[in-house]
Design a protein around this motif. Structure first.
Motif, PDB file in Angstrom:
ATOM      1  N   ALA A 111      26.274 -69.464 -84.188  1.00  0.00           N
ATOM      2  CA  ALA A 111      24.835 -69.199 -84.104  1.00  0.00           C
ATOM      3  C   ALA A 111      24.064 -70.035 -85.113  1.00  0.00           C
ATOM      4  O   ALA A 111      23.009 -70.600 -84.799  1.00  0.00           O
ATOM      5  N   LEU A 112      24.590 -70.136 -86.332  1.00  0.00           N
ATOM      6  CA  LEU A 112      23.908 -70.920 -87.364  1.00  0.00           C
ATOM      7  C   LEU A 112      23.938 -72.418 -87.049  1.00  0.00           C
ATOM      8  O   LEU A 112      22.938 -73.118 -87.240  1.00  0.00           O
ATOM      9  N   MET A 113      25.070 -72.917 -86.559  1.00  0.00           N
ATOM     10  CA  MET A 113      25.170 -74.331 -86.236  1.00  0.00           C
ATOM     11  C   MET A 113      24.255 -74.700 -85.070  1.00  0.00           C
ATOM     12  O   MET A 113      23.604 -75.761 -85.080  1.00  0.00           O
ATOM     13  N   ARG A 114      24.178 -73.856 -84.063  1.00  0.00           N
ATOM     14  CA  ARG A 114      23.268 -74.123 -82.945  1.00  0.00           C
ATOM     15  C   ARG A 114      21.815 -74.080 -83.403  1.00  0.00           C
ATOM     16  O   ARG A 114      20.986 -74.858 -82.933  1.00  0.00           O
ATOM     17  N   SER A 115      21.520 -73.166 -84.327  1.00  0.00           N
ATOM     18  CA  SER A 115      20.156 -73.082 -84.852  1.00  0.00           C
ATOM     19  C   SER A 115      19.805 -74.335 -85.646  1.00  0.00           C
ATOM     20  O   SER A 115      18.699 -74.872 -85.519  1.00  0.00           O
ATOM     21  N   LEU A 116      20.734 -74.799 -86.466  1.00  0.00           N
ATOM     22  CA  LEU A 116      20.504 -76.029 -87.221  1.00  0.00           C
ATOM     23  C   LEU A 116      20.331 -77.227 -86.288  1.00  0.00           C
ATOM     24  O   LEU A 116      19.492 -78.099 -86.528  1.00  0.00           O
ATOM     25  N   ASN A 117      21.094 -77.241 -85.224  1.00  0.00           N
ATOM     26  CA  ASN A 117      20.973 -78.327 -84.243  1.00  0.00           C
ATOM     27  C   ASN A 117      19.592 -78.316 -83.581  1.00  0.00           C
ATOM     28  O   ASN A 117      19.024 -79.377 -83.280  1.00  0.00           O
ATOM     29  N   ASN A 118      19.034 -77.121 -83.381  1.00  0.00           N
ATOM     30  CA  ASN A 118      17.702 -77.009 -82.769  1.00  0.00           C
ATOM     31  C   ASN A 118      16.593 -77.557 -83.662  1.00  0.00           C
ATOM     32  O   ASN A 118      15.484 -77.830 -83.183  1.00  0.00           O
TER      33      ASN A 118
END
Length: 247
Positions: free
Chosen positions: A7-14
């Motif tokens: 969840a955190l990695m996808r958020s950072l990617n966004n």
């Protein structure tokens, strides 16, 4: 932990998307301007009021007036920070989460059907109740801050509780049925709180911390929709297996 990391990695990617940055910065700027302005006019009064109530009156009575003043000013600025964070969180929950759910859900979770009740009133009510619970809990545990170490633990806990109480529900309100929401919360409540702890730590970084509520909303959207996707896929596999065994 894998779910939290994803969840955190996808958020950072966004964050590569400029539109996402606008959603993160908006609540932070409004909250910062409002509460710094109020602090300029009311912080001296608030600190004076803190000095007149226990446990600071006890500290002053023990002959450590200087320590009581230091604690009062620390408590005053912590209150300003907490209220600014709370304001940013309410703005993020009410205005940013629906935008993120629509955008992220359609783009990255198109297979997760919207089966919930996308109610603005319900989401707003949930956020307001969470804010009230946070304020009551935060103020109610202030005397415990005199215990060594509790001044570090309690603020993180209450921010983590607020993150989970607010965003875990709002992130799934439009997609999950009431039964799915209850099942997911029971199954993931510990990890949802841990995600809130990590975001609570981020909230204590000066100025950057005010971006934490909107970033937290993004992280909870990713966590919730992915968890719902896996739950539904698991239910389908279980159903197919049951039907195969019956044949």
């Amino acid at each position: 932990m894998v779910e939290i990391f994803n969840a955190l990695m996808r958020s950072l990617n966004n964050l590569q998307d400029r539109g996402i940055w606008l959603r993160l910065v908006g609540p932070a700027v409004v909250a910062l301007v409002v509460w710094l302005a109020l602090a300029f006019f009311a912080l001296d009064w608030f600190v004076a009021e803190l000095l007149e109530i226990p446990p600071l009156t006890w500290v002053a009575g023990w002959g450590a007036l200087w320590l009581a003043k230091v604690l009062a000013w620390l408590g005053g600025w912590l209150a300003v920070f907490a209220l600014a964070y709370l304001t940013a969180m309410l703005l993020a929950a009410i205005f940013v989460v629906p935008l993120l759910v629509n955008e992220i859900g359609a783009r990255e979770y198109p297979d997760v059907a919207r089966m919930g009740e996308d109610s603005f009133v319900a989401a707003t009510g949930n956020s307001v109740l969470a804010a009230v619970g946070f304020i009551v809990g935060w103020i109610g545990t202030l005397p415990l801050w005199l215990i060594p170490g509790m001044g570090l633990v309690l603020p993180i806990y209450w921010l983590a509780w607020l993150n989970r109480r607010t965003f875990a529900y709002d992130a799934l309100a439009a997609h999950a049925t009431k039964e799915e929401w209850k099942a997911l919360f029971e199954k993931h409540r510990g990890k949802l709180l841990l995600l809130g702890v990590l975001l609570g730590l981020l909230a204590h970084v000066p100025f950057v911390g005010l971006l934490a509520p909107a970033f937290g909303a993004l992280a909870y959207v990713h966590y919730g929709l992915e968890a719902l996707r896996r739950e539904r896929d698991g239910a389908v596999l279980t159903l197919e297996k049951t039907q195969w065994e019956r044949t």
